[in-house]
Design a protein around this motif. Structure first.
Motif, mmCIF file in Angstrom:
data_model
loop_
_atom_site.group_PDB
_atom_site.id
_atom_site.type_symbol
_atom_site.label_atom_id
_atom_site.label_comp_id
_atom_site.label_asym_id
_atom_site.label_seq_id
_atom_site.Cartn_x
_atom_site.Cartn_y
_atom_site.Cartn_z
ATOM 1 N N ILE A 1 0.307 10.044 -0.593
ATOM 2 C CA ILE A 1 0.808 9.601 0.711
ATOM 3 C C ILE A 1 -0.286 9.699 1.764
ATOM 4 N N ILE A 2 -1.141 10.687 1.616
ATOM 5 C CA ILE A 2 -2.209 10.892 2.590
ATOM 6 C C ILE A 2 -3.173 9.700 2.610
ATOM 7 N N LEU A 3 -3.293 8.993 1.479
ATOM 8 C CA LEU A 3 -4.114 7.785 1.439
ATOM 9 C C LEU A 3 -3.488 6.691 2.294
ATOM 10 N N TYR A 4 -2.177 6.529 2.171
ATOM 11 C CA TYR A 4 -1.479 5.532 2.984
ATOM 12 C C TYR A 4 -1.659 5.834 4.474
ATOM 13 N N ILE A 5 -1.569 7.104 4.837
ATOM 14 C CA ILE A 5 -1.770 7.499 6.230
ATOM 15 C C ILE A 5 -3.177 7.124 6.688
ATOM 16 N N SER A 6 -4.158 7.315 5.810
ATOM 17 C CA SER A 6 -5.535 6.956 6.149
ATOM 18 C C SER A 6 -5.687 5.451 6.332
ATOM 19 N N TYR A 7 -4.943 4.670 5.561
ATOM 20 C CA TYR A 7 -5.001 3.214 5.717
ATOM 21 C C TYR A 7 -4.458 2.789 7.084
ATOM 22 N N THR A 8 -3.366 3.407 7.518
ATOM 23 C CA THR A 8 -2.807 3.050 8.826
ATOM 24 C C THR A 8 -3.785 3.396 9.944
ATOM 25 N N TYR A 9 -4.603 4.424 9.708
ATOM 26 C CA TYR A 9 -5.623 4.823 10.689
ATOM 27 C C TYR A 9 -6.536 3.648 11.033
ATOM 28 N N LEU A 10 -6.853 2.829 10.032
ATOM 29 C CA LEU A 10 -7.777 1.717 10.234
ATOM 30 C C LEU A 10 -7.136 0.541 10.965
ATOM 31 N N LEU B 1 0.832 -1.207 0.000
ATOM 32 C CA LEU B 1 0.000 0.000 0.000
ATOM 33 C C LEU B 1 0.866 1.257 0.000
ATOM 34 N N TYR B 2 1.980 1.197 0.722
ATOM 35 C CA TYR B 2 2.896 2.346 0.718
ATOM 36 C C TYR B 2 3.508 2.540 -0.667
ATOM 37 N N ASP B 3 3.967 1.450 -1.275
ATOM 38 C CA ASP B 3 4.606 1.541 -2.593
ATOM 39 C C ASP B 3 3.646 2.074 -3.654
ATOM 40 N N LYS B 4 2.358 1.788 -3.494
ATOM 41 C CA LYS B 4 1.376 2.248 -4.469
ATOM 42 C C LYS B 4 0.998 3.709 -4.252
ATOM 43 N N ASN B 5 1.473 4.290 -3.149
ATOM 44 C CA ASN B 5 1.102 5.674 -2.834
ATOM 45 C C ASN B 5 2.324 6.544 -2.558
#
Length: 333
Positions: free
Chosen positions: A89-98, A79-83
């Motif tokens: 990058i803000i999308l990856y941060i949102s994923y870690t939120y979950l 997910l990080y590599d795709k963002n």
């Protein structure tokens, strides 16, 4: 008829709908390892899974629940590599939120990556440690409470923040002087803030950056930058909710000491500060996506027997009222 429509939904080439169903099934079976393994088998049968970040995220969550932390780590890295691109990058941060509440997972990642003592920075929990040690170098402002007990009175709970705890100015003057942080040649500094209300035309926000490439330094040797938001600037941010605000100044140093001064009657919240890599000529505002509410809603909390995915698009309201138990529908599928 209900079963037929559910089956048609999964047969239909609608990856988002499938992802929402997998996520819903995951929520209903979080404590059932057998069912979670069945979900995993079905997800892995999808040939184009790497094309869907949300499907990777759901699989990552299933791996975490099954304590398959190595596999979950691989999905998180994917997910990080795709963002990698700045605006994503803000999308990856949102994923870690979950995933932030799964302490054992972050402990596993920290032990495998490094196990530095970060208590001198106020970092005392595993999620905060991972986010700071990660490539995006996120430092939660709530860490400051562990360094200065007086900030307790300014700390608030906020489930929409990444750490769930934020610092609020509460219409009072506020000065926060962060410890020296390692940002690994940051080009820009990015603050996550929410300006709720600006009540005084004489108010301003001043961001201060002091930077160096050496761990051993004297204060007068630090490179000094200032970025000021005046009343007119703050009005553009008022009421936008949580945003990432990128300062316009370029920073080319490993270590940064950041400060923020809020002067006048400003109701403002601060979640974190992080480094940024993409260069822009001016400051930049980035809005946060609502991953939880819009894409992967937590159906089970507010409506345990009715999947929102089906509403209007696949069923009439009357049909929805006559739905059988959701788990029966899922088992049929």
């Amino acid at each position: 008829m209900v079963f037929k429509k559910c089956k048609e939904l999964l047969d239909f080439n609608d990856t988002l709908a499938k992802t929402q169903l997998f996520h819903l099934e995951y929520l209903l079976n979080k404590n059932n390892s057998t069912e979670l393994n069945n979900i995993l088998i079905r997800i892995n049968q999808i040939s184009n899974i790497k094309d869907s970040e949300l499907l990777i995220l759901v699989r990552c969550k299933v791996y975490v629940e099954l304590k398959m932390y190595h596999e979950a780590m691989l999905d998180l890295n994917l997910l990080y590599d795709k963002n990698l691109y700045y605006s994503r990058i803000i999308l990856y941060i949102s994923y870690t939120y979950l995933l932030r509440e799964i302490t054992d997972f972050w402990l596993y990642l920290n032990v495998n990556n490094n196990n530095n003592d970060l208590s001198k920075l106020g970092i005392v929990n595993e999620f905060s440690k991972y986010m700071y040690e990660s490539k995006i170098r996120v430092y939660f402002i709530s860490n400051m409470v562990n360094l200065n007990s007086k900030l307790h009175q300014l700390q608030e709970n906020d489930i929409n923040s990444l750490s769930e705890k934020i610092i609020s100015s509460k219409n009072e003057e506020l000065y926060l002087n962060l410890p020296m942080l390692y940002f690994n040649y940051s080009y820009r500094v990015i603050w996550k803030i929410s300006v709720k209300e600006v009540l005084n035309k004489d108010s301003f926000i001043k961001f201060i950056i002091k930077s160096t490439n050496s761990e051993q330094y004297k204060d007068f040797e630090l490179k000094h930058y200032e970025h000021v938001l005046k009343y007119e600037d703050m009005l553009k941010l008022e009421g936008l909710g949580w945003i990432e605000y990128q300062l316009s100044e370029n920073v080319y140093y490993k270590y940064v000491q950041l400060s923020i001064k809020i002067n006048g009657s400003i109701n403002m919240q601060i979640d974190y500060v992080r480094n940024g890599y993409k260069l822009y000529n001016d400051e930049k505002i980035t809005y946060f996506p609502n991953i939880v509410g819009d894409i992967l809603p937590n159906f089970h909390e507010w409506c345990p027997n009715v999947p929102e995915t089906f509403k209007d698009k696949y069923f009439s309201r009357k049909e929805m009222e006559n739905l059988l138990e959701l788990k029966d529908i899922i088992n049929y599928l």
